[in-house]
Design a protein around this motif. Structure first.
Motif, short mmCIF file in Angstrom:
data_model
loop_
_atom_site.label_atom_id
_atom_site.label_comp_id
_atom_site.label_asym_id
_atom_site.label_seq_id
_atom_site.Cartn_x
_atom_site.Cartn_y
_atom_site.Cartn_z
N LYS A 33 0.83 -1.20 0.00
CA LYS A 33 0.00 0.00 0.00
C LYS A 33 0.87 1.25 0.00
CE LYS A 33 -3.96 -2.07 2.38
NZ LYS A 33 -4.89 -1.98 3.54
N SER A 34 0.35 2.31 -0.60
CA SER A 34 1.08 3.57 -0.65
C SER A 34 0.97 4.31 0.67
CB SER A 34 0.55 4.44 -1.79
OG SER A 34 -0.81 4.77 -1.57
N THR A 39 -2.15 6.43 5.39
CA THR A 39 -2.33 7.62 6.22
C THR A 39 -3.79 7.88 6.53
OG1 THR A 39 -0.33 8.61 5.27
CG2 THR A 39 -1.85 10.08 6.41
N VAL A 40 -4.66 7.63 5.56
CA VAL A 40 -6.09 7.88 5.75
C VAL A 40 -6.77 6.76 6.52
CG1 VAL A 40 -6.23 9.30 3.68
CG2 VAL A 40 -6.64 6.84 3.51
N GLY A 41 -5.99 5.76 6.93
CA GLY A 41 -6.58 4.66 7.69
C GLY A 41 -7.41 3.74 6.83
N SER A 42 -6.88 3.32 5.69
CA SER A 42 -7.60 2.46 4.77
C SER A 42 -7.96 1.14 5.44
CB SER A 42 -6.74 2.19 3.53
OG SER A 42 -7.38 1.28 2.68
N PRO A 43 -9.25 0.79 5.55
CA PRO A 43 -9.63 -0.43 6.27
C PRO A 43 -9.65 -1.68 5.40
CG PRO A 43 -11.58 0.81 5.69
CD PRO A 43 -10.40 1.59 5.13
N GLN A 44 -9.61 -1.54 4.07
CA GLN A 44 -9.75 -2.71 3.22
C GLN A 44 -8.50 -3.58 3.29
OE1 GLN A 44 -9.49 0.33 1.97
NE2 GLN A 44 -7.71 0.32 0.60
N PRO A 50 -1.87 -1.36 -5.80
CA PRO A 50 -0.62 -1.98 -5.32
C PRO A 50 0.62 -1.30 -5.90
CG PRO A 50 -2.21 -3.64 -6.03
CD PRO A 50 -2.76 -2.31 -6.46
N THR A 51 1.63 -1.15 -5.07
CA THR A 51 2.85 -0.47 -5.49
C THR A 51 4.06 -1.16 -4.87
OG1 THR A 51 4.06 1.63 -5.47
CG2 THR A 51 2.61 1.17 -3.61
N TRP A 52 5.19 -1.09 -5.58
CA TRP A 52 6.45 -1.62 -5.10
C TRP A 52 7.34 -0.53 -4.51
CZ3 TRP A 52 7.74 -6.77 -4.99
CH2 TRP A 52 6.93 -7.64 -5.72
N ASP A 53 6.79 0.65 -4.30
CA ASP A 53 7.60 1.78 -3.85
C ASP A 53 8.27 1.52 -2.51
OD1 ASP A 53 6.87 3.09 -6.14
OD2 ASP A 53 5.33 4.34 -5.20
N ASN A 54 7.56 0.88 -1.60
CA ASN A 54 8.15 0.62 -0.28
C ASN A 54 9.37 -0.29 -0.38
OD1 ASN A 54 6.09 2.11 1.13
ND2 ASN A 54 4.71 0.37 0.77
N TYR A 55 9.28 -1.30 -1.22
CA TYR A 55 10.42 -2.20 -1.40
C TYR A 55 11.57 -1.49 -2.11
CZ TYR A 55 7.38 -6.06 -0.02
OH TYR A 55 6.55 -6.90 0.68
N GLN A 56 11.25 -0.65 -3.08
CA GLN A 56 12.29 0.07 -3.80
C GLN A 56 13.02 1.06 -2.88
OE1 GLN A 56 10.28 1.85 -7.13
NE2 GLN A 56 10.08 -0.08 -8.25
N VAL A 57 12.29 1.65 -1.94
CA VAL A 57 12.91 2.60 -1.02
C VAL A 57 13.84 1.87 -0.05
CG1 VAL A 57 12.47 4.18 0.89
CG2 VAL A 57 11.11 4.34 -1.20
N LEU A 58 13.36 0.79 0.56
CA LEU A 58 14.15 0.10 1.59
C LEU A 58 15.32 -0.69 1.00
CD1 LEU A 58 11.42 -1.18 4.07
CD2 LEU A 58 12.86 0.84 4.23
N PHE A 241 2.67 11.17 14.68
CA PHE A 241 1.34 10.62 14.94
C PHE A 241 0.87 9.68 13.82
CE2 PHE A 241 1.53 14.68 17.19
CZ PHE A 241 1.20 14.27 18.48
N ASN A 242 1.60 9.64 12.73
CA ASN A 242 1.27 8.74 11.62
C ASN A 242 2.54 8.01 11.17
OD1 ASN A 242 -1.61 9.36 11.11
ND2 ASN A 242 -0.84 11.41 10.65
N PRO A 243 2.93 6.98 11.88
CA PRO A 243 4.13 6.24 11.50
C PRO A 243 3.97 5.63 10.11
CG PRO A 243 3.39 5.64 13.71
CD PRO A 243 2.30 6.44 13.10
N PRO A 244 5.08 5.38 9.42
CA PRO A 244 5.01 4.76 8.08
C PRO A 244 4.72 3.27 8.20
CG PRO A 244 7.29 5.15 8.69
CD PRO A 244 6.45 5.75 9.79
N TYR A 245 3.44 2.94 8.38
CA TYR A 245 3.07 1.55 8.58
C TYR A 245 3.45 0.68 7.39
CZ TYR A 245 0.29 3.45 12.44
OH TYR A 245 -0.11 4.09 13.59
N ALA A 246 3.34 1.22 6.20
CA ALA A 246 3.65 0.43 5.01
C ALA A 246 5.13 0.07 4.98
CB ALA A 246 3.26 1.21 3.76
#
Length: 281
Positions: A33-34, A39-44, A50-58, A241-246
């Motif tokens: 998830k992006s 950040t908006v608290g997506s419940p689904q 879907p995005t690979w951005d988190n993997y590309q960053v880390l 107050f909004n940690p990067p959960y993704a």
């Protein structure tokens, strides 16, 4: 009656499987998830886009967050492997002596090893912090390897001593009769026969060193020697107050992959080692 029992077993198996794997599936889904979606608290459950951005960053060494994470990943591999290797080597020699030799205080050694393994880690953080600052071991690899071995070595000794007791003493004597020295008989006969136990002890000690958090967060101050579990606690993001959960979920997935690979590749050896130590002839 048998069909009802079979159906009940399958229902229980499915319920337990879903209960155990649902958090894992949620973390994997969250890693795709992006930042805006989390950040908006997506419940689904499934990500909208879907995005690979988190993997590309880390996994990007040039990115600040990725650089710190990759550095911590290298530290985790190095510290865990060295602690595992040293613990297994020393535990093999100690377990052989405990299982084969008769000397005073043998039970006391095993009791002390068990007591050390059960000792709470939190109670040692304060004294270790002061000692390591004095000995210039704070924020270094040896500063984590030594306390890791304090807990992995007793576990390995207890695991291996059970295997050495199961090996017939006559096999070692036969090797010595054929001209082998005590060291050659130990190295070429006893250790290969105890390979399942050695492998099991190595896996258990590696998992402990890989997942340890309290010592890693308390005895390090920079990414120079900080391991992944400790480094993940610094994933705070720009908004406290909004940690990067993704990104946290992505890091959890990446850290878990080596453990899954080890278990899948060596599951037969792990099972053989755990069961062989429990069988008495």
């Amino acid at each position: 009656m048998r069909q009802k029992m079979g159906v009940g077993h399958w229902i229980g198996f499915v319920v337990i499987l879903v209960w155990c794997l649902l958090p894992v599936a949620w973390i994997v889904s969250l890693s795709f998830k992006s930042l805006d979606e989390t950040t908006v608290g997506s419940p689904q459950f499934l990500p909208k886009d879907p995005t690979w951005d988190n993997y590309q960053v880390l996994l990007n060494w040039n990115d600040p967050a990725g650089h710190d994470f990759m550095r911590a990943l290298i530290n985790s591999f190095g510290i865990a492997l060295i602690a595992t290797f040293l613990s297994v080597v020393f535990a093999t020699l100690a377990a052989y002596a405990i299982a084969r030799l008769e000397f005073r205080g043998k039970r006391l050694v095993l009791s002390m090893a068990l007591a050390i393994a059960m000792f709470p880690v939190v109670s040692l953080v304060g004294p270790l912090f002061d000692m390591w600052r004095t000995f210039h071991l704070f924020n270094t690899w040896p500063g984590l390897i030594i306390p890791y071995m304090t807990f992995t070595l007793p576990l390995a000794i207890w695991t291996l001593s059970a295997f050495f007791r199961e090996i017939p003493w006559e096999m070692e004597q036969a090797a010595q009769v054929d001209g082998a020295t005590s060291w050659q008989a130990f190295r070429k006969v006893i250790v290969p026969l105890a390979a399942p136990g050695v492998f099991t002890a190595a896996i258990l000690t590696f998992f402990f060193a890989w997942n340890e958090f309290v010592l890693a967060i308390s005895l390090t101050s920079t990414t120079g020697s900080r391991t992944v579990p400790a480094q993940m606690s610094f994933f705070v993001g720009p908004d406290p107050f909004n940690p990067p959960y993704a990104q946290l979920a992505t890091a959890s997935v990446i850290v878990t992959i080596p453990v899954i690979i080890i278990v899948l590749l060596f599951q037969r050896r792990i099972v053989a080692g755990l069961t062989s130590g429990a069988v008495k002839g």
